[in-house]
Design a protein around this motif. Structure first.
Motif: not given
Length: 234
Positions: A112-135
């Motif tokens: 009780x009276x407890x907290x939990x937080x999580x922050x995930x940040x992903x920044x991706x820089x790709x070239x024109x030949x990269x096939x990207x599959x983000x989730x």
């Protein structure tokens, strides 16, 4: 652990492993480079306030890859506070086949009276030949808790440029400051929760600011920009 708590753990494991299973289809592990960054906060009676913050910047020279940015927090002691935050910046000149998974997960259990937080940040820089599959995913759960609060946020931006290079120092500093601000806002959100519509609006604005900073610095174009928020009140 309660039956519901076990179900929560199993559901979270499925979320975290889904990206790895999909990314592995059709290629051997030896042909793929794995770039995983994890921030994990686990408060306890011996360490009642636990914070873990991880920042990583990586240039990938060649080959296919799978990159996971994971922030996870578990709080299970009375009056404890847990906060995890991860920032992953990736540069993929290509050509390559790349799977990018960004996951924020937090839960509180049997306290009780407890907290939990999580922050995930992903920044991706790709070239024109990269096939990207983000989730991009976020999960917040309370189990057998009284007056518990959990909150998560996941931001992911994929930008394509003609010639991949590192973000200028000024732009990196801007992204780092943005990250620190979002981590502070997320922790504040469990102390004074805002209405969901306001939180969604602020998150959308924050995503736009992050995307604009990267696009402007590299003269690129957005391939993907996503945000996910979850909150659970015990």
């Amino acid at each position: 652990m309660t039956a519901r708590g076990l179900a929560v753990h199993l559901a979270l494991a499925s979320v975290l492993l889904a990206g790895a299973a999909q990314a592995g289809t059709g290629q051997s592990r030896g042909d793929r480079r794995d770039l995983d960054v994890v921030a994990s906060a686990q408060p306890s009676d011996q360490r009642r306030d636990d914070t873990d913050r991880v920042v990583a910047e990586t240039m990938v020279r060649e080959g296919d890859l799978k990159a996971d940015a994971v922030a996870t927090t578990v709080t299970g002691c009375h009056g404890c506070r847990g906060a995890s935050a991860v920032l992953q910046v990736l540069y993929v000149p290509g050509p390559a086949s790349a799977r990018f998974d960004n996951v924020a997960s937090a839960w509180t259990q049997d306290c009780w009276d407890c907290t939990a937080t999580a922050l995930a940040v992903q920044v991706v820089v790709i070239g024109p030949g990269t096939r990207a599959r983000p989730g991009n995913r976020a999960l917040a759960v309370d189990d057998a808790c009284a007056t518990c609060l959990t909150a998560t946020a996941a931001f992911q931006v994929v930008v394509q440029v003609d010639a991949v290079g590192r973000l200028p120092e000024a732009a990196l500093a801007e992204v780092a400051a943005w990250f620190e601000q979002q981590a502070a806002l997320l922790q504040d959100s469990v102390l004074a929760p805002a209405p969901r519509h306001r939180a969604d609006r602020l998150a959308a604005r924050a995503l736009a600011d992050l995307r604009a900073a990267v696009v402007r610095a590299l003269d690129g174009r957005t391939r993907s920009a996503r945000v996910a928020l979850t909150r659970s009140d015990g």
